[in-house]
Design a protein around this motif. Structure first.
Motif, PDB file in Angstrom:
ATOM      1  N   VAL A  64      46.782  44.673  50.474  1.00 25.57           N
ATOM      2  CA  VAL A  64      45.510  43.988  50.701  1.00 25.57           C
ATOM      3  C   VAL A  64      45.245  42.852  49.716  1.00 25.57           C
ATOM      4  CG1 VAL A  64      44.501  46.096  51.632  1.00 25.57           C
ATOM      5  CG2 VAL A  64      44.153  45.541  49.211  1.00 25.57           C
ATOM      6  N   HIS A  65      46.033  42.779  48.669  1.00 31.11           N
ATOM      7  CA  HIS A  65      45.700  41.870  47.580  1.00 31.11           C
ATOM      8  C   HIS A  65      46.354  40.507  47.705  1.00 31.11           C
ATOM      9  CE1 HIS A  65      43.602  44.928  45.412  1.00 31.11           C
ATOM     10  NE2 HIS A  65      44.657  45.724  45.380  1.00 31.11           N
ATOM     11  N   ALA A  66      45.723  39.508  47.115  1.00 32.20           N
ATOM     12  CA  ALA A  66      46.395  38.240  46.885  1.00 32.20           C
ATOM     13  C   ALA A  66      47.534  38.478  45.908  1.00 32.20           C
ATOM     14  CB  ALA A  66      45.426  37.217  46.308  1.00 32.20           C
ATOM     15  N   MET A  67      48.627  37.736  46.106  1.00 32.19           N
ATOM     16  CA  MET A  67      49.776  37.919  45.224  1.00 32.19           C
ATOM     17  C   MET A  67      50.606  36.661  45.226  1.00 32.19           C
ATOM     18  SD  MET A  67      51.925  40.614  47.571  1.00 32.19           S
ATOM     19  CE  MET A  67      50.477  41.655  47.756  1.00 32.19           C
ATOM     20  N   ALA A 119      52.257  31.629  46.783  1.00 30.98           N
ATOM     21  CA  ALA A 119      51.342  32.759  46.803  1.00 30.98           C
ATOM     22  C   ALA A 119      50.914  33.097  48.218  1.00 30.98           C
ATOM     23  CB  ALA A 119      50.111  32.470  45.949  1.00 30.98           C
ATOM     24  N   PHE A 120      50.533  34.348  48.413  1.00 31.13           N
ATOM     25  CA  PHE A 120      49.877  34.824  49.620  1.00 31.13           C
ATOM     26  C   PHE A 120      48.386  34.958  49.339  1.00 31.13           C
ATOM     27  CE2 PHE A 120      53.049  35.865  52.664  1.00 31.13           C
ATOM     28  CZ  PHE A 120      54.171  36.358  52.005  1.00 31.13           C
ATOM     29  N   ASN A 121      47.577  34.709  50.355  1.00 38.30           N
ATOM     30  CA  ASN A 121      46.158  35.030  50.242  1.00 38.30           C
ATOM     31  C   ASN A 121      45.982  36.532  50.394  1.00 38.30           C
ATOM     32  OD1 ASN A 121      46.696  35.257  53.043  1.00 38.30           O
ATOM     33  ND2 ASN A 121      44.532  34.873  53.491  1.00 38.30           N
ATOM     34  N   PRO A 122      44.800  37.078  50.154  1.00 43.53           N
ATOM     35  CA  PRO A 122      44.593  38.509  50.361  1.00 43.53           C
ATOM     36  C   PRO A 122      44.920  38.915  51.785  1.00 43.53           C
ATOM     37  CG  PRO A 122      42.781  37.597  49.116  1.00 43.53           C
ATOM     38  CD  PRO A 122      43.629  36.427  49.549  1.00 43.53           C
ATOM     39  N   SER A 146      57.873  36.014  50.406  1.00 49.07           N
ATOM     40  CA  SER A 146      57.780  37.033  51.447  1.00 49.07           C
ATOM     41  C   SER A 146      57.438  38.361  50.778  1.00 49.07           C
ATOM     42  CB  SER A 146      59.085  37.151  52.230  1.00 49.07           C
ATOM     43  OG  SER A 146      60.147  37.561  51.397  1.00 49.07           O
ATOM     44  N   LYS A 147      57.092  39.342  51.603  1.00 48.59           N
ATOM     45  CA  LYS A 147      56.804  40.657  51.040  1.00 48.59           C
ATOM     46  C   LYS A 147      57.139  41.738  52.039  1.00 48.59           C
ATOM     47  CE  LYS A 147      51.880  40.613  52.230  1.00 48.59           C
ATOM     48  NZ  LYS A 147      50.723  41.461  51.962  1.00 48.59           N
ATOM     49  N   ASP A 148      57.363  42.913  51.524  1.00 48.61           N
ATOM     50  CA  ASP A 148      57.622  44.090  52.330  1.00 48.61           C
ATOM     51  C   ASP A 148      56.572  45.119  51.909  1.00 48.61           C
ATOM     52  OD1 ASP A 148      58.514  46.489  53.447  1.00 48.61           O
ATOM     53  OD2 ASP A 148      60.613  45.952  53.227  1.00 48.61           O
ATOM     54  N   ASN A 149      55.555  45.278  52.728  1.00 43.06           N
ATOM     55  CA  ASN A 149      54.472  46.197  52.367  1.00 43.06           C
ATOM     56  C   ASN A 149      54.944  47.644  52.290  1.00 43.06           C
ATOM     57  OD1 ASN A 149      52.483  44.192  52.157  1.00 43.06           O
ATOM     58  ND2 ASN A 149      52.047  44.284  54.343  1.00 43.06           N
ATOM     59  N   ALA A 150      55.928  47.991  53.112  1.00 40.44           N
ATOM     60  CA  ALA A 150      56.438  49.368  53.094  1.00 40.44           C
ATOM     61  C   ALA A 150      57.119  49.690  51.767  1.00 40.44           C
ATOM     62  CB  ALA A 150      57.396  49.585  54.246  1.00 40.44           C
ATOM     63  N   LYS A 151      57.649  48.651  51.112  1.00 42.33           N
ATOM     64  CA  LYS A 151      58.353  48.848  49.844  1.00 42.33           C
ATOM     65  C   LYS A 151      57.519  48.379  48.654  1.00 42.33           C
ATOM     66  CE  LYS A 151      62.991  48.371  51.813  1.00 42.33           C
ATOM     67  NZ  LYS A 151      64.262  47.616  51.771  1.00 42.33           N
ATOM     68  N   ASN A 152      56.295  47.936  48.920  1.00 44.17           N
ATOM     69  CA  ASN A 152      55.440  47.406  47.840  1.00 44.17           C
ATOM     70  C   ASN A 152      56.177  46.351  47.027  1.00 44.17           C
ATOM     71  OD1 ASN A 152      53.454  49.150  48.646  1.00 44.17           O
ATOM     72  ND2 ASN A 152      53.275  50.235  46.710  1.00 44.17           N
ATOM     73  N   GLY A 194      47.815  38.642  53.084  1.00 46.91           N
ATOM     74  CA  GLY A 194      49.118  38.034  53.338  1.00 46.91           C
ATOM     75  C   GLY A 194      49.246  37.211  54.595  1.00 46.91           C
ATOM     76  N   LEU A 195      48.138  36.716  55.123  1.00 42.47           N
ATOM     77  CA  LEU A 195      48.234  35.951  56.369  1.00 42.47           C
ATOM     78  C   LEU A 195      48.571  34.490  56.140  1.00 42.47           C
ATOM     79  CD1 LEU A 195      45.257  37.445  58.397  1.00 42.47           C
ATOM     80  CD2 LEU A 195      47.693  38.015  58.514  1.00 42.47           C
ATOM     81  N   THR A 196      48.276  33.963  54.996  1.00 40.03           N
ATOM     82  CA  THR A 196      48.585  32.562  54.705  1.00 40.03           C
ATOM     83  C   THR A 196      49.288  32.448  53.370  1.00 40.03           C
ATOM     84  OG1 THR A 196      46.445  32.175  53.634  1.00 40.03           O
ATOM     85  CG2 THR A 196      46.580  31.734  55.996  1.00 40.03           C
TER      86      THR A 196
END
Length: 112
Positions: free
Chosen positions: A31-34, A50-53, A71-77, A55-57
């Motif tokens: 859910v967080h900006a990162m 960076a991603f916005n909170p 990029s990110k993998d939410n399943a793997k944090n 991760g949509l943009t």
């Protein structure tokens, strides 16, 4: 306790590629900006990508556009930064940030 652990830095020749990883624990990652930031001696830490909170943009530094992909993998944090066509000016310590937390940094050195 929140932990961010980066890896993937190293020494690479100009034109080469690296992929940085940042594994997060202790917080609700998705859910967080990162993002990824770079710091060189004598200068302030600057945003690379960076991603916005949620991760949509995404947002990229001008120097990173067309060469780096966040990029990110939410399943793997896990947060990633794929860096292609590296240049000497990309050299620095790269930090990941999730919400208000920072990793310890991973060093990238690009030789010309």
């Amino acid at each position: 306790q929140v932990q961010l652990v980066e890896s993937g830095g190293g020494l690479v020749q100009a034109g080469g590629s690296l992929r940085l990883s940042c594994v997060a624990s202790g917080l609700f990652f998705r859910v967080h900006a990162m993002g990824w930031y770079r710091q060189v001696p004598g200068k302030e830490r600057e945003l690379v990508a960076a991603f916005n909170p949620g991760g949509l943009t995404t947002n990229y530094a001008e120097s990173a556009k067309g060469r780096f992909t966040i990029s990110k993998d939410n399943a793997k944090n896990t947060l990633y930064l794929q860096m292609n066509n590296l240049k000497a000016e990309d050299t620095g310590v790269y930090y990941c940030k999730v919400f208000t937390y920072w990793g310890q940094g991973t060093e990238v050195t690009v030789s010309s």
